[in-house]
Design an enzyme around this catalytic site. Sequence first.
Site, PDB file in Angstrom:
ATOM      1  CG  HIS A  79     -11.001  38.623 -30.686  1.00  0.00           C
ATOM      2  ND1 HIS A  79      -9.843  38.352 -29.990  1.00  0.00           N
ATOM      3  CD2 HIS A  79     -11.965  38.786 -29.753  1.00  0.00           C
ATOM      4  CE1 HIS A  79     -10.091  38.336 -28.706  1.00  0.00           C
ATOM      5  NE2 HIS A  79     -11.361  38.596 -28.530  1.00  0.00           N
ATOM      6  CG  ASP A  95     -14.933  24.484 -41.734  1.00  0.00           C
ATOM      7  OD1 ASP A  95     -13.693  24.397 -41.738  1.00  0.00           O
ATOM      8  OD2 ASP A  95     -15.572  24.847 -40.735  1.00  0.00           O
ATOM      9  CB  ALA A  96     -18.802  20.356 -41.091  1.00  0.00           C
ATOM     10  CG  ASN A  97     -14.010  22.084 -36.777  1.00  0.00           C
ATOM     11  OD1 ASN A  97     -14.421  21.451 -35.814  1.00  0.00           O
ATOM     12  ND2 ASN A  97     -12.944  22.870 -36.719  1.00  0.00           N
ATOM     13  CB  THR A  98     -16.011  27.072 -38.574  1.00  0.00           C
ATOM     14  OG1 THR A  98     -14.634  26.737 -38.809  1.00  0.00           O
ATOM     15  CG2 THR A  98     -16.111  28.462 -37.987  1.00  0.00           C
ATOM     16  CG  ASN A 131     -18.799  14.735 -48.364  1.00  0.00           C
ATOM     17  OD1 ASN A 131     -19.716  14.037 -47.909  1.00  0.00           O
ATOM     18  ND2 ASN A 131     -18.140  14.436 -49.448  1.00  0.00           N
ATOM     19  CB  CYS A 164     -14.644  14.422 -52.576  1.00  0.00           C
ATOM     20  SG  CYS A 164     -16.369  14.734 -52.202  1.00  0.00           S
TER      21      CYS A 164
END
Length: 191
Positions: A79, A95-98, A131, A164
């Site tokens: 890294h 994404d939302a989590n990252t 989403n 979705c």
Amino acid sequence: METEKKKVKVLVCCTGSVATIKLKELVDRILEHGAEVKVVTSEHAQHFFSVEELRKSVEVFRDEDEWTMWSKRGDPVLHIELGKWADVLLLAPLDANTLAKISQGLCDNLLTCVVRAWNIKKPLLFCPAMNTRMWEHPVTAIQISSLKSWGYVEVPCIAKTLICGDTGLGAMAEIDTIVNTLIGTIENIVT
Ligand SMILES: CC(C)(CO)[C@@H](O)C(=O)NCCC(=O)N/C=C\S
């Protein structure tokens, strides 16, 4: 994307949004512009593309690669090496989590460790994709503003009828927009 005949090195980092289905198209377009590309994928992003297929065009790094490369003092730390290699980091899709992890400095996988160790003097672009209900939650704007406060460049999400079936904001920016923003950022490095 060349500066004084040196190929610009772009590290594309993809996460667990369905927008990762567009990863190969994005990588191909960046390669067409004459840049060097390496890819870092999160574990969840691998649900949306074939690592083996993409490896026909570029190097793709996963969490496990960190540990095949390091086992003792003196071995390269993946890294850190990837962050040194890259001239620009492109988080697409984010994404939302990252987004949440990065906004708080969490680093629990190869991708978030690369971002956590990133030299913020070098450009980092991020393309949120989630989403609509996640996008509209008030925590999202707080986290986006944290990233922007460090000088990271947002390529804003757009409104679409999402995979979705929901219609609204949250779709990743179009590939054209992402690539044009990337080119513009790199030209700034040069001039
Ligand atoms: C996948 C694509 C690019 C098709 O046009 C578009 O729907 C998109 O960016 N979606 C990302 C939003 C997302 O992660 N939705 C997750 C649940 S709805």
